[in-house]
Design a protein around this motif. Structure first.
Motif, PDB file in Angstrom:
ATOM      1  N   PHE A 186      20.353 -27.548  16.978  1.00 20.01           N
ATOM      2  CA  PHE A 186      20.652 -26.435  16.093  1.00 20.01           C
ATOM      3  C   PHE A 186      19.732 -26.490  14.877  1.00 20.01           C
ATOM      4  N   GLY A 187      19.597 -25.368  14.205  1.00 20.78           N
ATOM      5  CA  GLY A 187      18.855 -25.321  12.950  1.00 20.78           C
ATOM      6  C   GLY A 187      19.750 -24.794  11.849  1.00 20.78           C
ATOM      7  N   PHE A 188      19.862 -25.536  10.744  1.00 17.13           N
ATOM      8  CA  PHE A 188      20.781 -25.168   9.665  1.00 17.13           C
ATOM      9  C   PHE A 188      20.053 -24.691   8.405  1.00 17.13           C
ATOM     10  N   VAL A 189      18.767 -24.407   8.515  1.00 15.93           N
ATOM     11  CA  VAL A 189      17.972 -24.071   7.336  1.00 15.93           C
ATOM     12  C   VAL A 189      18.512 -22.828   6.640  1.00 15.93           C
ATOM     13  N   GLY A 190      18.717 -21.747   7.386  1.00 17.46           N
ATOM     14  CA  GLY A 190      19.207 -20.504   6.799  1.00 17.46           C
ATOM     15  C   GLY A 190      20.570 -20.672   6.157  1.00 17.46           C
ATOM     16  N   ALA A 191      21.455 -21.409   6.810  1.00 14.54           N
ATOM     17  CA  ALA A 191      22.794 -21.622   6.254  1.00 14.54           C
ATOM     18  C   ALA A 191      22.722 -22.418   4.954  1.00 14.54           C
ATOM     19  N   MET A 192      21.831 -23.399   4.897  1.00 14.40           N
ATOM     20  CA  MET A 192      21.689 -24.208   3.682  1.00 14.40           C
ATOM     21  C   MET A 192      21.169 -23.367   2.527  1.00 14.40           C
ATOM     22  N   GLU A 193      20.239 -22.457   2.822  1.00 13.64           N
ATOM     23  CA  GLU A 193      19.698 -21.596   1.764  1.00 13.64           C
ATOM     24  C   GLU A 193      20.787 -20.680   1.199  1.00 13.64           C
ATOM     25  N   LYS A 194      21.619 -20.137   2.059  1.00 11.20           N
ATOM     26  CA  LYS A 194      22.697 -19.261   1.603  1.00 11.20           C
ATOM     27  C   LYS A 194      23.724 -20.020   0.774  1.00 11.20           C
ATOM     28  N   LEU A 195      23.957 -21.287   1.126  1.00  7.40           N
ATOM     29  CA  LEU A 195      24.947 -22.090   0.416  1.00  7.40           C
ATOM     30  C   LEU A 195      24.362 -22.795  -0.799  1.00  7.40           C
ATOM     31  N   ASP A 212      14.131 -32.604  12.467  1.00  4.62           N
ATOM     32  CA  ASP A 212      15.282 -32.588  11.565  1.00  4.62           C
ATOM     33  C   ASP A 212      15.893 -31.175  11.568  1.00  4.62           C
ATOM     34  N   PRO A 213      17.176 -31.044  11.927  1.00  3.23           N
ATOM     35  CA  PRO A 213      17.782 -29.710  11.991  1.00  3.23           C
ATOM     36  C   PRO A 213      17.957 -29.054  10.624  1.00  3.23           C
ATOM     37  N   PHE A 214      17.782 -29.819   9.548  1.00  5.86           N
ATOM     38  CA  PHE A 214      17.933 -29.268   8.205  1.00  5.86           C
ATOM     39  C   PHE A 214      16.594 -28.886   7.576  1.00  5.86           C
ATOM     40  N   GLU A 215      15.527 -29.021   8.341  1.00  6.67           N
ATOM     41  CA  GLU A 215      14.193 -28.642   7.870  1.00  6.67           C
ATOM     42  C   GLU A 215      13.616 -27.573   8.805  1.00  6.67           C
ATOM     43  N   PRO A 216      12.724 -26.706   8.299  1.00  5.08           N
ATOM     44  CA  PRO A 216      12.079 -25.725   9.190  1.00  5.08           C
ATOM     45  C   PRO A 216      11.292 -26.421  10.299  1.00  5.08           C
ATOM     46  N   GLU A 217      11.231 -25.774  11.460  1.00  2.00           N
ATOM     47  CA  GLU A 217      10.475 -26.337  12.576  1.00  2.00           C
ATOM     48  C   GLU A 217       8.991 -26.439  12.240  1.00  2.00           C
ATOM     49  N   LYS A 218       8.384 -27.522  12.699  1.00  5.84           N
ATOM     50  CA  LYS A 218       6.948 -27.705  12.541  1.00  5.84           C
ATOM     51  C   LYS A 218       6.287 -27.485  13.896  1.00  5.84           C
ATOM     52  N   PRO A 219       5.345 -26.560  13.990  1.00  7.42           N
ATOM     53  CA  PRO A 219       4.747 -26.213  15.290  1.00  7.42           C
ATOM     54  C   PRO A 219       4.183 -27.422  16.031  1.00  7.42           C
ATOM     55  N   TRP A 320      27.108 -33.418  16.497  1.00  9.31           N
ATOM     56  CA  TRP A 320      27.452 -32.324  15.596  1.00  9.31           C
ATOM     57  C   TRP A 320      26.208 -31.811  14.875  1.00  9.31           C
ATOM     58  N   MET A 321      25.294 -32.725  14.522  1.00 10.88           N
ATOM     59  CA  MET A 321      24.078 -32.320  13.826  1.00 10.88           C
ATOM     60  C   MET A 321      23.091 -31.638  14.749  1.00 10.88           C
ATOM     61  N   GLY A 322      23.346 -31.730  16.077  1.00  8.81           N
ATOM     62  CA  GLY A 322      22.543 -30.942  16.999  1.00  8.81           C
ATOM     63  C   GLY A 322      21.360 -31.639  17.604  1.00  8.81           C
ATOM     64  N   PHE A 323      21.241 -32.975  17.466  1.00  2.00           N
ATOM     65  CA  PHE A 323      20.102 -33.654  18.078  1.00  2.00           C
ATOM     66  C   PHE A 323      20.579 -34.562  19.200  1.00  2.00           C
ATOM     67  N   GLN A 324      20.027 -34.330  20.372  1.00  2.00           N
ATOM     68  CA  GLN A 324      20.317 -35.183  21.518  1.00  2.00           C
ATOM     69  C   GLN A 324      19.013 -35.458  22.242  1.00  2.00           C
TER      70      GLN A 324
END
Length: 329
Positions: A186-195, A212-219, A320-324
């Motif tokens: 999962f990616g939580f970047v947008g949710a973190m910005e709103k909060l 890292d799901p809390f950072e923008p994806e790096k190509p 829960w953090m979305g990394f497997q």
């Protein structure tokens, strides 16, 4: 003349009042003693029940393990269940399955081995370990054949294991295949910005916070991770081709290794399975020994209880953090 005021003398307690207080005191003390006595007996019976259960587990678990040796006849078919997710510490872990396989091949009465599969797959490492061990044991014991029998589901890592068998059988409605690899998150970047939440990660190494799901994806990291999945997929495909050989009707079929699943009826003409059947029919009609003896490693009730109590918090947080890690699907 000054009048001196004197407080009235306190009334002396009567003999009746004194007896009442003593009676009340005795009643209260008796109630407290009764509560203490009940608590002690409650603790005693709880401990007695606990030790009784432990004793039953210690006494009867060896008897359950011995059950497979008490059979009639000169030979039988070994049955090993591959059930649930194929992963470390699960019932269908490589350690459990390999232990069952070795026990079956070492038993002089075993005339054939059936892997009864009902699994969505799991770890490519665990599946690959079981695959290699099946092929090794088959090479050392060519007279004992291994048959994979898919019931409801034999997908991804479960099919990886099945492809190492001499033959694969399934029901006409079974789901077979799913030869592919996935790693979800999962990616939580947008949710973190709103909060209004800031991510503060301190690392040594450019890619230590990889995906890292809390950072923008790096190509460049996404491309690298896709390469890892592609290599794992190729390993899966190569193992299936090696295990199935010429029985795969069209190895260049565009969707054969795309991750799709087929029913048993569809999988048969594709060469993904060798026939339609179940564990009983394969034991009776193919192996010729209808008596099935279960060689599946069984967890004791105590182990199951302990595992539930000791569930890893770190693993749950990682999910829960979305990394497997990669999963065969």
């Amino acid at each position: 003349m000054v009048d001196q005021w004197k407080a009235p003398a306190e009334a002396e307690p009567s003999a009746g009042d004194d007896k009442s207080w003593k009676l009340l005191e005795k009643t209260l003390l008796a109630g407290i003693q009764e509560q203490r006595r009940s608590r002690r007996w409650g603790i005693f019976f709880k401990l007695l029940t606990f030790f009784y259960l432990i004793a039953m587990l210690v006494l009867f678990t060896p008897l359950l393990d011995m059950e497979r040796s008490v059979t009639s006849g000169s030979g039988y078919t070994a049955l090993i269940d591959v059930r649930g997710v194929i992963a470390d510490k699960e019932q269908a872990s490589a350690d459990n399955l390999v232990t069952s396989l070795r026990a079956a091949f070492e038993d002089p009465k075993v005339k054939g081995v059936i892997l009864r599969i009902n699994s969505p797959g799991g770890s490519p490492v665990q599946s690959g370990y079981v695959y290699d061990e099946i092929r090794r044991l088959r090479g050392l014991n060519p007279s004992i054949k291994v048959y994979a029998v898919i019931s409801d589901l034999g997908a991804s890592g479960a099919y990886y294991i099945a492809s190492a068998a001499d033959e694969i059988y399934a029901d006409k409605a079974s789901l077979v295949g799913s030869i592919g690899v996935t790693a979800a998150g999962f990616g939580f970047v947008g949710a973190m910005e709103k909060l209004g939440i800031q991510r503060r990660a301190y690392t040594s190494g450019d890619h230590k916070a990889f995906l890292d799901p809390f950072e923008p994806e790096k190509p460049e990291e996404t491309k690298f991770w896709q390469g890892v999945l592609n290599i794992t997929h190729e390993q899966f495909i190569d193992s299936v081709k090696q295990g199935r050989g010429d029985r795969l009707k069209d190895k260049d079929h565009p969707e054969l290794f795309s991750g799709l699943v087929w029913t048993g009826q569809q999988a048969l003409p594709l060469g993904l399975i060798d026939g339609l059947g179940n564990a009983s029919s394969v034991a009776r009609d193919v192996i010729g020994e209808k008596e099935l003896v279960d060689f599946t490693v069984q967890e004791s009730a105590f182990d199951r209880f302990s595992k539930k109590l000791g569930a890893s918090v770190a693993e749950q947080l990682a999910m829960w953090m979305g990394f497997q890690g990669p999963t065969l699907r």
